[in-house]
Motif scaffolding. Structure first.
Motif, PDB file in Angstrom:
ATOM      1  N   ARG A  70       0.862  -1.172   0.000  1.00  0.00           N
ATOM      2  CA  ARG A  70       0.000   0.000   0.000  1.00  0.00           C
ATOM      3  C   ARG A  70       0.910   1.237   0.000  1.00  0.00           C
ATOM      4  N   VAL A 119       1.077   5.461   0.978  1.00  0.00           N
ATOM      5  CA  VAL A 119       0.491   6.676   1.530  1.00  0.00           C
ATOM      6  C   VAL A 119       1.249   7.864   0.967  1.00  0.00           C
ATOM      7  N   ARG A 149      -1.828  18.070  -6.742  1.00  0.00           N
ATOM      8  CA  ARG A 149      -2.857  17.173  -7.255  1.00  0.00           C
ATOM      9  C   ARG A 149      -2.506  16.473  -8.577  1.00  0.00           C
ATOM     10  N   VAL A 190      -0.018  13.819  -7.887  1.00  0.00           N
ATOM     11  CA  VAL A 190      -0.606  12.722  -7.112  1.00  0.00           C
ATOM     12  C   VAL A 190      -1.406  11.797  -8.034  1.00  0.00           C
ATOM     13  N   HIS A 191      -2.137  12.369  -8.964  1.00  0.00           N
ATOM     14  CA  HIS A 191      -2.919  11.547  -9.888  1.00  0.00           C
ATOM     15  C   HIS A 191      -2.005  10.627 -10.708  1.00  0.00           C
ATOM     16  N   THR A 210      -0.427   7.967  -8.511  1.00  0.00           N
ATOM     17  CA  THR A 210      -1.416   6.954  -8.132  1.00  0.00           C
ATOM     18  C   THR A 210      -1.612   5.952  -9.270  1.00  0.00           C
ATOM     19  N   LYS A 211      -1.725   6.470 -10.490  1.00  0.00           N
ATOM     20  CA  LYS A 211      -1.883   5.561 -11.637  1.00  0.00           C
ATOM     21  C   LYS A 211      -0.660   4.656 -11.761  1.00  0.00           C
ATOM     22  N   TYR A 227      -0.717   1.981  -9.013  1.00  0.00           N
ATOM     23  CA  TYR A 227      -1.652   0.877  -9.268  1.00  0.00           C
ATOM     24  C   TYR A 227      -1.120  -0.007 -10.392  1.00  0.00           C
ATOM     25  N   ALA A 237       0.112  -1.760  -6.720  1.00  0.00           N
ATOM     26  CA  ALA A 237      -0.228  -1.267  -5.377  1.00  0.00           C
ATOM     27  C   ALA A 237      -1.602  -1.808  -4.976  1.00  0.00           C
ATOM     28  N   ARG A 238      -1.727  -2.140  -3.691  1.00  0.00           N
ATOM     29  CA  ARG A 238      -2.980  -2.681  -3.193  1.00  0.00           C
ATOM     30  C   ARG A 238      -3.954  -1.540  -2.875  1.00  0.00           C
ATOM     31  N   TYR A 239      -3.369  -0.408  -2.472  1.00  0.00           N
ATOM     32  CA  TYR A 239      -4.205   0.718  -2.059  1.00  0.00           C
ATOM     33  C   TYR A 239      -3.327   1.953  -2.025  1.00  0.00           C
ATOM     34  N   GLU A 288      -3.394   5.873  -0.617  1.00  0.00           N
ATOM     35  CA  GLU A 288      -4.118   6.877   0.176  1.00  0.00           C
ATOM     36  C   GLU A 288      -3.398   8.214   0.009  1.00  0.00           C
ATOM     37  N   ILE A 319      -3.222  11.983   1.621  1.00  0.00           N
ATOM     38  CA  ILE A 319      -3.646  12.817   2.744  1.00  0.00           C
ATOM     39  C   ILE A 319      -3.406  14.268   2.340  1.00  0.00           C
TER      40      ILE A 319
END
Lengths: 413, 421
Positions: free
Chosen positions: B30, B32, B46, B49-50, B53-54, B57, B61-63, B65, B67
């Protein structure tokens, strides 16, 4: 609206949220949940809350785009992963009886095109994780739900305007329906609260055993529990604070008896469920359970929602709102329950609120169910009101009393 | 200026490098994403982060997050919150992060902070808030500083930061210029950023290996305003870009990174050292300052601007009167060659030789992760709430390595490496 006027109204809105909605007490902490686009209002609320003596204002921001990215890019079997701190966050604040502000400005089309199976699995995992906390701390401290005119939502409500114009127009609607642009919002809210409380008292005195709804496509009888308690406008939380949990609010509501709903009801507005729009739908109930659903659009999402758990296909709320309510009069479809539910009579699938049954907050789950209360992970409002809706109240001796005629209150107070 | 598509492509390559080289994220982990200074990522982060995140995954990645935080909220808090409430802290942030760390998950900090966020505010209040934040944050910084998991710090351009760096440009141009600087210094502009990083990591490792084999007992710095001897403890490890985390993942903790670094002996620092760049600390800029040491301890601070804030930093705790990191960076580093200050340690520390006030990294001492706090201190390691880098390098700086027998060898001359590897 000039920039300065807007800034002023935003400040007044924040003050109404803090002082009337939350009725924040000195020494409380405040947890705010919102999307990144809510930041301008959140900053104003923060300032207002600190001035009211808040110890700490903490924001849990969601980035909606990331929510969609997760559905699009994460491996499907990981969509049920819920980190612990979502739980520990609520626990920390609720345990201290801190205040909570939720901002509901989500993009109504956020998850359009995503498989309802995945959405439901994701939501169910989250709701299951939160359920123990939600039950334990329901209404334990002051909370409030409001909205801001986020770009995606505004563009959905006013598709013919540019994003900027749409946002400005939606802000005007929010300020008007929340009574922010009145000379004295506090006085306006006091008067409004008194007004709603009269209907609430009337319905509590009548002790109807059922309501009968008649409208085009609708012939529905909703049984009411013997210990039904009508609520509206103000709420007293277990920490002793009296606040207004929804801004705007125009409804009086209670819980149906979970086993005594029969007939067919047709929705009069689309339903935005977890970023998917469900349109032109009707539901048929037998002994409380939805046995048949039809929807022109989003039927699968509706079906998945109803199948989420044993009681998601039963009703947990019945709310009365005249068609001429300030929000109804605007004639705008908001694609947002906070507004649409205050424009029309509505009912909710799923969970009943404990405070809508006399003594419900002290009952065990079994006692609550025996009294007609419904327990579910879901609580989804949908609108059934219109200018052609008649509602009768039915007494235990079978006599009938008009409650609403052609969408308006038929009772004289 | 690059087109929107070109910018997006660079952002994508940058995100790939972060996930594959920086974090070296493993399938099933995961992730963070947060901000080590302010808990939450500023909204300007932002778009990055997008993309991260892509990429995460895609790497399995399992998850993920994210913040988020809004620095402006801190300003509002400092201006309007009750005075005695500045130590209020949402503990779930810490337990939540600890939960992820204990699970072996990865941490990415995105820096996009406004260097002047606290300008004009009461410095007593600023310091009180920062101290409370550091104290609450201690379990996380301890785990990060012993590399419990794979972690990485990177940057994203933000309006306020870009305006500070390029005050003569309009906002869009300033941001784009800062993005270009970020893309260039993090090798995202390279046709194959991952290959470019692997080559760079190899080169840095050669310098670290050379210094490691030398086992110098001290370094001597000589430059205008600087005549300074800094002891190195027995067992010190020279580190560079990559490290091995306790969860078994080899990662690169900073992007960009140009430094070779270790820990100094907290008891052995003598003489005066003059900073060559301003220090951005807690939203204030400390300028033209020097520190004088005796027996490892700062005995005198002097600054032409914000001396009081520098003194407060040193007074935070006992460890803040001593040093925890010594890093060597040639004056010709790609970041230094840009010739402008970033007002952000992640970049500025890679433009110049530097030292850090405060906490030493456990992993820069052989066996350091296993020592108790007392043992670590006895071995020369420093312990503190702070870890604040400040720059001392310049093209006028000479550094000698001093061997156990007192012999001296040139390590740097006129700001450049004097060692052959």
């Amino acid at each position: 609206m000039t920039e300065q006027e807007f800034d002023q109204l935003l400040g007044k809105y924040a003050d109404v949220v803090v002082h009337i909605g939350l009725n924040l007490r000195k020494g409380q902490r405040l947890l705010i949940r919102g999307i990144l686009e809510d930041a301008p209002l959140i900053r104003k609320v923060t300032e207002s809350a600190y001035k009211a003596g808040a110890l700490l204002v903490d924001v849990a921001y969601t980035d909606e785009r990331l929510t969609r990215i997760r559905f699009e890019h994460a491996s499907p079997e990981t969509l049920t992963e819920v980190p612990n701190w979502i739980l520990t966050r609520f626990e920390e604040y609720y345990e201290r009886m801190d205040a909570e502000l939720a901002i509901a400005s989500t993009d109504p089309e956020l998850l359009s095109g995503i498989s309802p199976d995945l959405i439901t699995a994701n939501r169910k995992a989250l709701m299951q994780k939160l359920e123990p906390i939600r039950s334990k701390y329901e209404n334990s401290s002051n909370w409030c739900v409001i909205a801001t005119a986020s770009p995606a939502w505004a563009s959905k409500v006013f598709p013919d305007l540019s994003t900027e114009e749409a946002q400005e127009k939606l802000w005007e609607e929010i300020f008007a329906t929340c009574r922010i642009n009145t000379p004295d919002p506090v006085a306006a809210w006091t008067e409004h609260t008194q007004h709603l409380k009269k209907y609430r008292s009337y319905l509590n005195e009548q002790r109807f055993t059922a309501l009968h709804y008649l409208a085009p496509g609708t012939d529905l009888t909703i049984g009411l529990p013997e210990k039904q308690l009508w609520q509206g406008a103000e709420a007293e939380f277990k920490n002793g604070i009296i606040g207004i949990p929804n801004l705007p609010t125009e409804e009086v509501f209670t819980t149906p008896h979970k086993d005594r709903v029969n007939g067919t009801v047709r929705a009069t507005m689309p339903l935005n469920y977890s970023g998917v729009l469900i349109e032109d739908f009707s539901l048929t109930f037998e002994n409380g359970r939805a046995v048949k659903i039809i929807a022109e659009k989003g039927e699968e999402a509706l079906r998945k929602m109803i199948e989420m758990d044993e009681n998601a296909g039963r009703l947990g709320e019945v709310a009365l709102v005249p068609n001429s309510s300030p929000i109804g009069q605007r004639g705008i479809l908001f694609y947002n329950s906070l507004f649409d539910e205050n424009a029309a009579c509505h009912i909710a699938l799923g969970n009943s609120y404990r405070e809508t049954i006399i003594g419900g907050e002290e009952m065990t789950d079994e006692e609550f169910a025996a009294n007609g209360g419904n327990k579910s992970l879901v609580h989804t409002d949908f609108m059934i009101g219109s200018g052609s809706l008649d509602i009768d109240g039915i007494r235990s001796d079978g006599t009938r009393e008009p409650v609403m005629r052609a969408g308006e209150w038929a009772i004289q107070l | 200026m690059p087109t929107k598509e070109e910018h997006q492509e660079l952002l994508h390559k940058y995100a790939e490098a972060i996930v594959r080289v920086g974090l070296n994220l493993r399938a099933g982990q995961r992730l963070v994403i947060y901000n080590a200074i302010n808990r939450g990522i500023p909204p300007a982060g932002r778009p990055l982060v997008h993309e991260v995140t892509k990429a995460a995954y895609a790497a399995g990645a399992r998850y993920v997050e994210a913040i988020w935080g809004d620095e402006e909220m801190n300003r509002i808090r400092l201006q309007h919150a009750p005075v005695d409430s500045l130590d209020e802290y949402p503990k779930f942030h810490i337990s939540g992060l600890m939960d992820m760390i204990e699970n072996g998950d990865a941490l990415l900090s995105i820096s996009a902070n406004d260097p002047d966020i606290y300008n004009g505010l009461d410095s007593e209040r600023v310091v009180a808030l920062q101290k409370a934040n550091l104290e609450n944050y201690k379990p996380i910084s301890q785990n990060v500083s012993r590399n419990a998991i794979n972690w990485c710090v990177v940057a994203a351009a933000s309006p306020a930061w870009a305006a500070k760096m390029f005050p003569d440009l309009d906002q869009a141009q300033a941001e784009e210029k800062l993005w270009q600087a970020i893309f260039e210094t993090t090798r995202a502009v390279h046709p194959d950023p991952v290959a470019a990083w692997n080559e760079h990591i190899k080169n840095l490792r050669k310098r670290a290996d050379y210094l490691h084999a030398k086992k110098y007992s001290a370094l001597h710095y000589k430059a205008p305003g600087t005549d300074f001897t800094l002891g190195l403890p027995r067992g010190h490890k020279w580190m560079s870009a990559q490290a091995l985390a306790e969860n078994g993942v080899v990662f690169t903790a900073n992007m960009p990174t140009e430094e070779v670094f270790t820990l100094p002996d907290r008891h052995r620092a003598e003489g005066t050292v003059t900073a060559t760049f301003p220090l951005s600390y807690g939203g204030s800029l400390i300028e033209e300052f020097s520190l004088t040491f005796e027996n490892g301890r700062i005995v005198k601070v002097q600054a032409n601007k914000n001396e009081a804030i520098l003194q407060k930093l040193v007074d935070t705790d006992e460890g803040s009167t001593r040093l925890g990191e010594v890093a060597l960076v040639p004056a010709s580093s790609p970041i230094s060659k840009r010739g402008h200050l970033f007002y952000n340690t992640l970049f500025d520390e890679n433009a110049s030789c530097h030292l850090a006030i405060g906490r030493a990294y456990r992993f820069s001492l052989t066996g350091g992760e296993e020592l108790t706090e007392e043992e670590f201190i006895a071995a020369g390691g420093n312990v503190s709430l702070n870890h604040v880098d400040f720059m001392i390098g310049s093209p006028q700086m000479d550094i000698d390595g001093i061997l156990d027998d007192g012999r001296r060898e040139p390590v740097m001359r006129q700001g450049e490496w004097a060692i052959a590897v």
